[in-house]
Motif scaffolding. Structure first.
Motif, PDB file in Angstrom:
ATOM      1  N   MET A   1       0.845  -1.188   0.000  1.00  0.00           N
ATOM      2  CA  MET A   1       0.000   0.000   0.000  1.00  0.00           C
ATOM      3  C   MET A   1       0.885   1.244   0.000  1.00  0.00           C
ATOM      4  O   MET A   1       1.983   1.220   0.554  1.00  0.00           O
ATOM      5  N   VAL A   2       0.374   2.313  -0.613  1.00  0.00           N
ATOM      6  CA  VAL A   2       1.082   3.589  -0.666  1.00  0.00           C
ATOM      7  C   VAL A   2       0.512   4.489   0.427  1.00  0.00           C
ATOM      8  O   VAL A   2      -0.659   4.883   0.375  1.00  0.00           O
ATOM      9  N   THR A   3       1.332   4.823   1.415  1.00  0.00           N
ATOM     10  CA  THR A   3       0.862   5.659   2.517  1.00  0.00           C
ATOM     11  C   THR A   3       0.312   6.984   2.010  1.00  0.00           C
ATOM     12  O   THR A   3      -0.699   7.495   2.505  1.00  0.00           O
ATOM     13  N   ALA A   4       0.974   7.542   0.995  1.00  0.00           N
ATOM     14  CA  ALA A   4       0.559   8.844   0.472  1.00  0.00           C
ATOM     15  C   ALA A   4      -0.826   8.819  -0.164  1.00  0.00           C
ATOM     16  O   ALA A   4      -1.421   9.879  -0.398  1.00  0.00           O
ATOM     17  N   ALA A   5      -1.369   7.633  -0.432  1.00  0.00           N
ATOM     18  CA  ALA A   5      -2.694   7.539  -1.038  1.00  0.00           C
ATOM     19  C   ALA A   5      -3.811   7.767  -0.023  1.00  0.00           C
ATOM     20  O   ALA A   5      -4.963   7.965  -0.407  1.00  0.00           O
TER      21      ALA A   5
ATOM     22  N   GLU B   1       4.869   9.703   8.670  1.00  0.00           N
ATOM     23  CA  GLU B   1       4.811   8.438   7.953  1.00  0.00           C
ATOM     24  C   GLU B   1       5.108   8.630   6.464  1.00  0.00           C
ATOM     25  O   GLU B   1       5.747   7.776   5.836  1.00  0.00           O
ATOM     26  N   LEU B   2       4.661   9.750   5.915  1.00  0.00           N
ATOM     27  CA  LEU B   2       4.967  10.050   4.511  1.00  0.00           C
ATOM     28  C   LEU B   2       6.467  10.201   4.302  1.00  0.00           C
ATOM     29  O   LEU B   2       7.026   9.716   3.315  1.00  0.00           O
ATOM     30  N   GLU B   3       7.113  10.875   5.237  1.00  0.00           N
ATOM     31  CA  GLU B   3       8.563  11.057   5.119  1.00  0.00           C
ATOM     32  C   GLU B   3       9.281   9.721   5.282  1.00  0.00           C
ATOM     33  O   GLU B   3      10.255   9.427   4.561  1.00  0.00           O
ATOM     34  N   ASN B   4       8.805   8.888   6.193  1.00  0.00           N
ATOM     35  CA  ASN B   4       9.396   7.554   6.357  1.00  0.00           C
ATOM     36  C   ASN B   4       9.261   6.745   5.079  1.00  0.00           C
ATOM     37  O   ASN B   4      10.199   6.034   4.670  1.00  0.00           O
ATOM     38  N   GLU B   5       8.099   6.840   4.445  1.00  0.00           N
ATOM     39  CA  GLU B   5       7.888   6.122   3.192  1.00  0.00           C
ATOM     40  C   GLU B   5       8.869   6.594   2.125  1.00  0.00           C
ATOM     41  O   GLU B   5       9.488   5.777   1.420  1.00  0.00           O
ATOM     42  N   ARG B   6       9.027   7.895   2.006  1.00  0.00           N
ATOM     43  CA  ARG B   6       9.931   8.447   0.995  1.00  0.00           C
ATOM     44  C   ARG B   6      11.366   7.992   1.246  1.00  0.00           C
ATOM     45  O   ARG B   6      12.068   7.547   0.323  1.00  0.00           O
ATOM     46  N   ARG B   7      11.819   8.062   2.491  1.00  0.00           N
ATOM     47  CA  ARG B   7      13.195   7.672   2.828  1.00  0.00           C
ATOM     48  C   ARG B   7      13.407   6.175   2.637  1.00  0.00           C
ATOM     49  O   ARG B   7      14.455   5.737   2.155  1.00  0.00           O
ATOM     50  N   MET B   8      12.407   5.396   3.028  1.00  0.00           N
ATOM     51  CA  MET B   8      12.506   3.942   2.886  1.00  0.00           C
ATOM     52  C   MET B   8      12.666   3.550   1.422  1.00  0.00           C
ATOM     53  O   MET B   8      13.540   2.747   1.061  1.00  0.00           O
ATOM     54  N   LEU B   9      11.845   4.116   0.562  1.00  0.00           N
ATOM     55  CA  LEU B   9      11.890   3.764  -0.855  1.00  0.00           C
ATOM     56  C   LEU B   9      13.189   4.212  -1.506  1.00  0.00           C
ATOM     57  O   LEU B   9      13.665   3.585  -2.453  1.00  0.00           O
ATOM     58  N   ALA B  10      13.769   5.286  -0.995  1.00  0.00           N
ATOM     59  CA  ALA B  10      15.039   5.775  -1.552  1.00  0.00           C
ATOM     60  C   ALA B  10      16.215   4.874  -1.192  1.00  0.00           C
ATOM     61  O   ALA B  10      17.270   4.935  -1.839  1.00  0.00           O
TER      62      ALA B  10
ATOM     63  N   ALA C   1      -0.703  -2.802 -10.413  1.00  0.00           N
ATOM     64  CA  ALA C   1      -0.305  -1.741 -11.322  1.00  0.00           C
ATOM     65  C   ALA C   1      -0.697  -0.381 -10.756  1.00  0.00           C
ATOM     66  O   ALA C   1       0.006   0.617 -10.951  1.00  0.00           O
ATOM     67  N   TRP C   2      -1.834  -0.332 -10.048  1.00  0.00           N
ATOM     68  CA  TRP C   2      -2.244   0.923  -9.419  1.00  0.00           C
ATOM     69  C   TRP C   2      -1.204   1.386  -8.406  1.00  0.00           C
ATOM     70  O   TRP C   2      -0.836   2.576  -8.366  1.00  0.00           O
ATOM     71  N   THR C   3      -0.698   0.462  -7.579  1.00  0.00           N
ATOM     72  CA  THR C   3       0.325   0.812  -6.592  1.00  0.00           C
ATOM     73  C   THR C   3       1.583   1.321  -7.287  1.00  0.00           C
ATOM     74  O   THR C   3       2.163   2.339  -6.892  1.00  0.00           O
ATOM     75  N   ARG C   4       1.997   0.625  -8.332  1.00  0.00           N
ATOM     76  CA  ARG C   4       3.164   1.094  -9.103  1.00  0.00           C
ATOM     77  C   ARG C   4       2.931   2.501  -9.638  1.00  0.00           C
ATOM     78  O   ARG C   4       3.800   3.379  -9.510  1.00  0.00           O
ATOM     79  N   ASP C   5       1.779   2.728 -10.230  1.00  0.00           N
ATOM     80  CA  ASP C   5       1.508   4.034 -10.822  1.00  0.00           C
ATOM     81  C   ASP C   5       1.464   5.131  -9.763  1.00  0.00           C
ATOM     82  O   ASP C   5       1.905   6.262 -10.007  1.00  0.00           O
ATOM     83  N   GLU C   6       0.928   4.816  -8.576  1.00  0.00           N
ATOM     84  CA  GLU C   6       0.918   5.790  -7.488  1.00  0.00           C
ATOM     85  C   GLU C   6       2.344   6.135  -7.070  1.00  0.00           C
ATOM     86  O   GLU C   6       2.676   7.307  -6.862  1.00  0.00           O
ATOM     87  N   LEU C   7       3.180   5.139  -6.925  1.00  0.00           N
ATOM     88  CA  LEU C   7       4.567   5.377  -6.528  1.00  0.00           C
ATOM     89  C   LEU C   7       5.305   6.243  -7.547  1.00  0.00           C
ATOM     90  O   LEU C   7       6.044   7.155  -7.190  1.00  0.00           O
ATOM     91  N   VAL C   8       5.082   5.947  -8.819  1.00  0.00           N
ATOM     92  CA  VAL C   8       5.779   6.678  -9.877  1.00  0.00           C
ATOM     93  C   VAL C   8       5.233   8.090 -10.013  1.00  0.00           C
ATOM     94  O   VAL C   8       5.991   9.069 -10.096  1.00  0.00           O
ATOM     95  N   SER C   9       3.911   8.232 -10.018  1.00  0.00           N
ATOM     96  CA  SER C   9       3.313   9.557 -10.222  1.00  0.00           C
ATOM     97  C   SER C   9       3.602  10.498  -9.064  1.00  0.00           C
ATOM     98  O   SER C   9       3.664  11.724  -9.253  1.00  0.00           O
ATOM     99  N   ARG C  10       3.814   9.963  -7.882  1.00  0.00           N
ATOM    100  CA  ARG C  10       4.150  10.786  -6.724  1.00  0.00           C
ATOM    101  C   ARG C  10       5.659  10.988  -6.581  1.00  0.00           C
ATOM    102  O   ARG C  10       6.125  11.536  -5.573  1.00  0.00           O
ATOM    103  N   ALA C  11       6.407  10.539  -7.587  1.00  0.00           N
ATOM    104  CA  ALA C  11       7.865  10.692  -7.632  1.00  0.00           C
ATOM    105  C   ALA C  11       8.544  10.025  -6.429  1.00  0.00           C
ATOM    106  O   ALA C  11       9.585  10.484  -5.968  1.00  0.00           O
ATOM    107  N   LEU C  12       7.971   8.925  -5.963  1.00  0.00           N
ATOM    108  CA  LEU C  12       8.567   8.167  -4.877  1.00  0.00           C
ATOM    109  C   LEU C  12       9.544   7.114  -5.377  1.00  0.00           C
ATOM    110  O   LEU C  12      10.471   6.729  -4.654  1.00  0.00           O
ATOM    111  N   VAL C  13       9.331   6.641  -6.599  1.00  0.00           N
ATOM    112  CA  VAL C  13      10.182   5.609  -7.190  1.00  0.00           C
ATOM    113  C   VAL C  13      10.304   5.880  -8.680  1.00  0.00           C
ATOM    114  O   VAL C  13       9.307   6.217  -9.335  1.00  0.00           O
TER     115      VAL C  13
END
Length: 340
Positions: free
Chosen positions: A94-98, A106-115, A125-137
């Motif tokens: 799940m994408v916390t930012a959603a 928690e949003l900052e933790n998510e960003r740092r974790m993914l980096a 595919a929805w989760t992937r698209d959320e991560l990409v569109s939010r510039a997290l990955v």
């Protein structure tokens, strides 16, 4: 290091029947599938950051590690410390930012974790698209491994179509309050079982249970709590329709499980649910957060025997051909093999 050895970092309580969840089922089925595909999968049960740091510290340099996202969000410092020494992949359910009410920390933790990781495995595919569109990955660092479902006998159901089932943790993002609102206006002829943990948000549970009682529905709604194994199979076996009223949903494993058993679905058109119902011939999708629209769909189901027969026939036809967990494990296998 053995070429196909994997350390799989999973949450505490993953084997606890009282804490069963879609994420835990996903982890267990993927681990089983990877072993069938020749991987030496080693469970690493970890909790908060310090415990995760110690667990990762025991993995030899260059080791390949897959971390469940629930653990990863609480182990940001541990992952950052291990990033230069280990090959790290994270499994994102799940994408916390959603979530509209997500905590900024928690949003900052998510960003740092993914980096910190080399690879992200998204469960839709929805989760992937959320991560990409939010510039997290970056797009080239994320792959999709859609959940499968276990082989199961087709549902027996009832003659009237009035046995409704809702499966998932009882919490605002799952929308059981919307379901109770819809049921309050539905009329006679139905019963509904709501299966899932009531521990995540006890206040929410109390409010909707009180609403159901005030609406005179207490004897028609069963709050089953956490159900798994044969007891869950029994609930599916006598269900005519699965209802998934989620406000936020990365995929909807219960949707896939129901369709695998030949049970049609009424669900919200949100997140990964449109993926989960594909090819969609046995589902009715409604807008999210709209109890009136959900109620209309349920009334159509209850009032129209031809509609029920058609959707059920389609679900029973599609069920045996739905994706199994070995296909999910195959997607994870290919992703892990892509890491240098």
């Amino acid at each position: 290091m053995t070429g196909r050895r994997l350390w799989f970092v999973v949450p505490e309580g993953i084997d606890d029947p009282a804490r069963v969840s879609g994420g835990n089922v996903f982890d267990a089925r993927v681990a089983e599938g990877l072993r069938r595909l020749g991987w030496d999968v080693r469970w690493v049960v970890a909790g908060p950051d310090a415990a995760s740091r110690a667990a990762l510290g025991r993995v030899p340099t260059g080791g390949l590690v897959l971390v469940d996202g629930l653990v990863a969000r609480g182990a940001v410092a541990a992952l950052a410390a291990a990033a230069g020494r280990l090959r790290l992949a994270v499994l994102v359910h799940m994408v916390t930012a959603a979530f509209d009410d997500a905590d900024p920390a928690e949003l900052e933790n998510e960003r740092r974790m993914l980096a910190s990781v080399n690879l992200v495995v998204a469960t839709s595919a929805w989760t992937r698209d959320e991560l990409v569109s939010r510039a997290l990955v970056a797009p080239d660092r994320v792959v999709v491994a859609t959940p499968g479902s276990d082989a199961a006998p087709l549902s027996i159901g009832t003659a009237t179509g009035g046995s409704l089932l809702c499966v998932g943790v009882v919490a605002p993002h799952k929308g059981q309050d919307l379901l109770v609102d819809a049921l309050a206006a539905l009329g006679p002829g139905w019963t509904c079982t709501i299966a899932g943990s009531v521990a995540a948000d006890p206040g929410f549970v109390r409010r909707i249970a009180a609403h159901a009682a005030e609406a005179g529905l207490a004897e028609r709604i069963t709050w089953a709590g956490v159900v798994h194994g044969r007891a869950l199979d029994a609930l599916y076996a006598r269900a005519d329709l699965l209802v998934a009223p989620s406000r936020t949903e990365s995929y909807g494993m219960a949707v896939g499980d129901a369709l695998r058993r030949g049970i049609p679905v009424v669900a919200t058109r949100v997140g990964g649910i449109p993926e989960a119902v594909q090819p969609g011939r046995a589902a009715i999708l409604v807008p999210p957060d709209r109890p009136a629209a959900l109620g209309d769909a349920l009334r159509r189901w209850m009032a129209d025997p031809a509609l029920r027969a058609d959707l059920t026939a389609r679900a029973r036809d599609e069920g045996p051909r739905r994706r199994g967990w070995i296909e999910t494990a195959g997607a994870v296998d290919r992703a892990l093999r892509s890491l240098p």
